[in-house]
Enzyme design. Structure first.
Site, PDB file in Angstrom:
ATOM      1  N   CYS A   1       0.863  -1.181   0.000  1.00 22.60           N
ATOM      2  CA  CYS A   1       0.000   0.000   0.000  1.00 22.60           C
ATOM      3  C   CYS A   1       0.896   1.226   0.000  1.00 22.60           C
ATOM      4  O   CYS A   1       1.713   1.404   0.911  1.00 22.60           O
ATOM      5  CB  CYS A   1      -0.872  -0.019   1.259  1.00 22.60           C
ATOM      6  SG  CYS A   1      -1.817   1.494   1.497  1.00 22.60           S
TER       7      CYS A   1
ATOM      8  N   CYS B   1      -0.598   3.809  -6.393  1.00 15.13           N
ATOM      9  CA  CYS B   1      -1.561   3.186  -5.481  1.00 15.13           C
ATOM     10  C   CYS B   1      -1.720   1.757  -5.989  1.00 15.13           C
ATOM     11  O   CYS B   1      -1.900   1.546  -7.198  1.00 15.13           O
ATOM     12  CB  CYS B   1      -2.899   3.912  -5.531  1.00 15.13           C
ATOM     13  SG  CYS B   1      -4.226   3.014  -4.673  1.00 15.13           S
TER      14      CYS B   1
END
Ligand code: DGL
Length: 266
Positions: free
Chosen positions: A75, A189
């Site tokens: 992440c 992302c």
């Protein structure tokens, strides 16, 4: 001989599956536990203080539960915000995601790149430092989108993605000043590589979409080679979902990515 061992892969939702797939391709014998912090998603809208308060303790709990040899924070938002704090809380090696700004800058011919991440990631000092260190001489356009995270979640829960939604999210980036010059977009992302087909279909100019999945897989392999591994555990790869987001289609997705058991931690 490729290392075996056991990795915990962590994200706010399904985004880390884009990384897990790369790791599985590099390390087919590795046991993986996946953890998704569904209840606190989207991370991209949370403050630095909120993420720093939540992540070290949550990762400690998940690590105690899964007993991995290594933790991969799949992440960008968590990695660019709280990697130091997470590392301090754990006694196993922790690998974070680094947005692929360096390869994008090297590859760009127009010397105009975009960094497409969550609103949190594109504001982080960590990203500024990467730009200063590795994108010297490049124009860098920063674009935050939290809706793309939701769209990726919808897609992997079996919903049809409307290309119009994607175009709306990308419009500020490509129709802004210098937008026509962008020839490389950093997918900062981990949810966004899951939308690569839709991203490609939504722009007309020639663009390379660059993510960090393969680089993390290689880094995981390198780090694992240097570890003394815990005794091998038998059993299926498991996905731990923090929260009640357990529709049948979503569970199917985790199974399709090789996580044969899906457990909701409420
Ligand atoms: N997949 C995450 C990232 O790479 C987080 C998305 C979110 O929860 O906002 O940033």
């Amino acid at each position: 001989m490729r290392p075996m061992g056991h990795a915990l892969i962590f994200d706010s939702g399904v985004g880390g599956l884009s990384v897990a797939a790369e790791i599985r391709a590099h390390l087919p014998h590795l046991q993986m536990t996946y953890a998704a912090d569904d209840i606190f998603r989207p991370y991209g809208e949370k403050s630095e203080a909120q993420l720093k308060a939540r992540l070290p303790g949550l990762l400690w709990q998940l690590t105690e539960t899964a007993q991995p040899d290594i933790v991969v924070i799949a992440c960008n938002t968590a990695s660019t915000t709280a990697l130091t704090e997470i590392r301090a809380a754990l006694d196993v090696p922790v690998i974070g995601v680094v947005p692929a700004i360096k390869p994008a800058a090297a590859l760009s011919r127009t010397k105009t790149i975009a960094v497409l991440g969550t609103p949190g990631t594109v504001q982080r000092r960590y990203v500024d430092d990467l730009i200063n260190d590795f994108a010297d001489g490049c124009r860098v356009i920063l674009q935050g989108s939290v809706n793309l995270v939701d769209i990726a979640e919808k897609k992997l829960s079996g919903e049809t993605v409307d290309i119009g939604w994607i175009k709306t999210e990308l419009a500020p980036m490509f129709s802004g000043r210098h937008g026509a010059d962008i020839d490389a977009v950093v997918l900062a992302c981990t949810h966004f590589p899951l939308l690569k087909d839709e991203l490609k279909a939504s722009v007309t100019q020639s663009v390379q979409w660059i993510d960090s999945g393969e680089a993390i897989a290689k880094r995981t392999e390198d780090v694992m080679r240097g570890l003394v591994l815990k005794p091998a555990r038998k059993g299926p790869d498991v996905a731990l979902l923090v929260g009640p987001d357990t529709t049948p289609a979503r569970i199917r997705t985790f199974k399709d990515f090789g996580f044969e058991r899906v457990v909701a931690l409420m």
